[in-house]
Each structure stands twice: as structure tokens, then as C-alpha cells.
Design a protein around this motif. Sequence first.
Motif, PDB file in Angstrom:
ATOM      1  N   ALA A 278       0.846  -1.187   0.000  1.00  0.00           N
ATOM      2  CA  ALA A 278       0.000   0.000   0.000  1.00  0.00           C
ATOM      3  C   ALA A 278       0.885   1.242   0.000  1.00  0.00           C
ATOM      4  O   ALA A 278       2.016   1.216   0.481  1.00  0.00           O
ATOM      5  N   ALA A 279       0.369   2.331  -0.547  1.00  0.00           N
ATOM      6  CA  ALA A 279       1.139   3.574  -0.612  1.00  0.00           C
ATOM      7  C   ALA A 279       1.436   4.082   0.791  1.00  0.00           C
ATOM      8  O   ALA A 279       0.628   3.952   1.716  1.00  0.00           O
ATOM      9  N   TYR A 280       2.618   4.687   0.914  1.00  0.00           N
ATOM     10  CA  TYR A 280       3.114   5.100   2.226  1.00  0.00           C
ATOM     11  C   TYR A 280       4.050   6.275   2.037  1.00  0.00           C
ATOM     12  O   TYR A 280       4.695   6.423   0.988  1.00  0.00           O
ATOM     13  N   ARG A 281       4.130   7.126   3.052  1.00  0.00           N
ATOM     14  CA  ARG A 281       5.120   8.193   3.022  1.00  0.00           C
ATOM     15  C   ARG A 281       5.556   8.516   4.445  1.00  0.00           C
ATOM     16  O   ARG A 281       4.819   8.282   5.409  1.00  0.00           O
ATOM     17  N   PRO A 315      12.495  10.350  -1.455  1.00  0.00           N
ATOM     18  CA  PRO A 315      12.652  11.580  -0.664  1.00  0.00           C
ATOM     19  C   PRO A 315      11.597  11.712   0.438  1.00  0.00           C
ATOM     20  O   PRO A 315      10.599  10.992   0.466  1.00  0.00           O
ATOM     21  N   SER A 316      11.833  12.655   1.313  1.00  0.00           N
ATOM     22  CA  SER A 316      10.923  12.934   2.413  1.00  0.00           C
ATOM     23  C   SER A 316       9.517  13.245   1.918  1.00  0.00           C
ATOM     24  O   SER A 316       9.325  14.042   0.981  1.00  0.00           O
ATOM     25  N   TRP A 317       8.541  12.613   2.551  1.00  0.00           N
ATOM     26  CA  TRP A 317       7.112  12.887   2.364  1.00  0.00           C
ATOM     27  C   TRP A 317       6.651  12.694   0.913  1.00  0.00           C
ATOM     28  O   TRP A 317       5.734  13.342   0.439  1.00  0.00           O
ATOM     29  N   VAL A 318       7.304  11.743   0.240  1.00  0.00           N
ATOM     30  CA  VAL A 318       6.915  11.377  -1.125  1.00  0.00           C
ATOM     31  C   VAL A 318       6.305   9.977  -1.085  1.00  0.00           C
ATOM     32  O   VAL A 318       6.868   9.059  -0.482  1.00  0.00           O
ATOM     33  N   ASN A 319       5.163   9.808  -1.716  1.00  0.00           N
ATOM     34  CA  ASN A 319       4.481   8.516  -1.716  1.00  0.00           C
ATOM     35  C   ASN A 319       5.335   7.449  -2.397  1.00  0.00           C
ATOM     36  O   ASN A 319       5.963   7.708  -3.436  1.00  0.00           O
ATOM     37  N   VAL A 320       5.330   6.242  -1.818  1.00  0.00           N
ATOM     38  CA  VAL A 320       6.032   5.128  -2.436  1.00  0.00           C
ATOM     39  C   VAL A 320       5.186   3.866  -2.333  1.00  0.00           C
ATOM     40  O   VAL A 320       4.508   3.627  -1.335  1.00  0.00           O
ATOM     41  N   GLU A 321       5.204   3.084  -3.407  1.00  0.00           N
ATOM     42  CA  GLU A 321       4.587   1.760  -3.447  1.00  0.00           C
ATOM     43  C   GLU A 321       5.596   0.804  -4.070  1.00  0.00           C
ATOM     44  O   GLU A 321       6.280   1.158  -5.033  1.00  0.00           O
ATOM     45  N   ALA A 349       0.091   6.242   6.138  1.00  0.00           N
ATOM     46  CA  ALA A 349      -0.375   5.305   5.129  1.00  0.00           C
ATOM     47  C   ALA A 349      -1.366   6.043   4.228  1.00  0.00           C
ATOM     48  O   ALA A 349      -2.223   6.798   4.729  1.00  0.00           O
ATOM     49  N   ILE A 350      -1.241   5.853   2.933  1.00  0.00           N
ATOM     50  CA  ILE A 350      -2.086   6.582   1.972  1.00  0.00           C
ATOM     51  C   ILE A 350      -3.249   5.711   1.571  1.00  0.00           C
ATOM     52  O   ILE A 350      -3.080   4.590   1.077  1.00  0.00           O
ATOM     53  N   SER A 351      -4.464   6.195   1.782  1.00  0.00           N
ATOM     54  CA  SER A 351      -5.656   5.454   1.403  1.00  0.00           C
ATOM     55  C   SER A 351      -5.807   5.441  -0.102  1.00  0.00           C
ATOM     56  O   SER A 351      -5.558   6.441  -0.783  1.00  0.00           O
TER      57      SER A 351
END
Length: 352
Positions: A278-281, A315-321, A349-351
Motif C-alpha cells: 500500500a502507498a506510504y510516506r 525523498p521525504s514525504w513522497v508517496n512510495v509503493e 499510510a495513503i488510502s
Amino acid sequence: MNSSTFHEQPTQTPERLAFYAELDRHDLGALWEVLGKLGSLEPRPASVPAHWNYDDLRPLLMKSGSLISAEEAERRVLVLENPGLRGRSQITGSLYAGLQLILPGEIATSHRHVASALRFIVEGQGAYTAVDGERVSMRPGDFIITPSWTFHDHGNIGEEPVVWMDGLDIPIVNLFDTGFAQKYAGSTQPVTRAEGDALARYGTNMLPVEYTRYGSTSPVFSYPYERSREALARLVRSGPLHPSHGVKLQYVNPATGGAAMPTIGTWLQLLPAGFDTAAYRSTDGTVFSVVEGSGYSVIGGKKFAWKPKDIFVVPSWVNVEHHADDDAVLFSFSDRPSQQALGLWRDEAISS
């Protein structure tokens, strides 16, 4: 006011510009003119998502070995420069990283520095690193620490080139203007303890009865990959998997339970074949090194395919999957312990 801007710069008038010039002559400035740059609604890292293909890097590493000796270079390293931070020897805003090569028969002479360093072995066997009197063999996947202000040297007594990734907190040390370094009197330091001594004393969920905590760096300075990989495999079988990380373990200081290094956090994670995270930052910009498997990561909306020995940065506060084509193992490091110590770190965690 622009909703994405913390502070809109006031209109400039001739009178205000004249006033700013007067301030400048007194080594002063107007906060309201720069507040939009100093403060933001969320992190605005200068570093950008990036990926280094090891197949492209290896020929350059070997070429460096024919152009300059380890002795002349002090450390023969190709610095991994983030494209958003070129010329600053940084892979994120707070961390340095590079790939170091040591050829058969070479010695990287002993020195010490305030900056804490990690070594993550990428390729080859037969090399060693020595830390405060103990040598440890380097094998692919091993995580090795050089604590702050400890003498360390490297050597290759094998028959093949050895490459590892260096990670250091140099930008953090330099931010505080606290950098010191010193060369050892000889090319190598005396060996005073047998290999495996630190691991036996501190790496078995036990501590010597006379142990006195000194500093916050782990007294275990070598974490063999074989042990860490076995732990991941057991946990994957028993489950459950974390939606954003699969199975992810942090290397810890066995004397404190905290991070193995006071300024740099280190992790190893396993993503089973076909697993999509799941997407996360998070606010800690993170460097990844691929140990096993292949797949891809979507970082800030951009897709980066990776395979063993590749390196990529989030990088900081960038979404990653992450997506694993087959069982994949990723090593990673970031400045999370520094941020946590200062009460700055956060994640999300990004919904979908």
C-alpha cells in the motif's frame, strides 16, 4: 492566498525595496520576504526520486580501480549524488552515500571521523573491515557499522573485487559544524580481538556481566545477512504481512533496543513474489539497496524498475509503493532516529 503556500510574499513597492536595501547594509533582512521559503505546509525536499542501475555503475567502479589506487584515494568511492542535490555529495538532504571498491591485495588505511558510517556489502568476498581492534569478514548482504570516532581500515585478502555501499551522516555532522577526523599512525590498526568477538558478547540476547553502556551505537558492529535473512523467511511464513512494508525488521542495538546507530536507522524487508504494498510516506528520506529479487517501485508517481544490487531513493514525504515480481529483499537506511530524537518524525499510510 495560495492554499499550497504557507505565506504569500507581500507586494514590493519602491519604498519597501529601499527599506530592504537599508536593512541589508546592517546585515539584516525582513522575515516576511522569506517566510514562504523558510516555512511550508508540508516538506519540500530538494532531493528527488532517483534510481541507480548497478549494471551501469559497475564498469565505472572497475575503471576507477585502474585509474587510482586505494592508497592514493584514501577511500575509492563513487558518490551517489541525488539529481536534485548535485555537487553537494548528498543522496538525501541529511545523508551521504557512495559505492566503495577495494581490489585484491589492497588496504584502505586506518582513520577515524566523527561521522557515523554503515557498510552494506553489495558484491564479492574476501575483504574485511576492522573496527577498534576487531576484523570482520565482509559478505554480500552483511550490514556493518563504523561508530563515530572509531579507527577503521579495510583490506582485501581475497581474489576478487569487493564493493559495498557506504552510508554516512556527514551532512548532519556538518550542519552542526562538528566534523573532526584523524589518521592512524600506521596503515592498519593492531588486531586485538578474534573475529566474531563482538557478536558473541552482544549478539545473542545476552550481555557480559561487566558491560557498561558507552554511547548509543550498537556494540555489535556486524550483522550477518544469513541470520537476518532467516528471520525474514520465518516471519513471512507465519504472517501477517504489513500492508505497506511486507515483513520489515529494524537492525537494533541489543543493549538498548533502539536503533543500531544514533543518527541513522537501518532495515531489512522481504516482499513475497507478487506482493504489492500500500502507498506510504514518511518524513525520513530513505535509501534502498536491492539484495534479492526484482520488481519496481512507484515513487511520487514515477515508476522505477529494480533488480539485485540496484539502489534507489525515496525523498521525504513522497508517496512510495513497491511491487515484487519474485521474492525480494530490500535493505534501507534513513535519518529516522535523528528525527525521532528531535520529535520531528511522522509517517502516513495513503488510502487508495
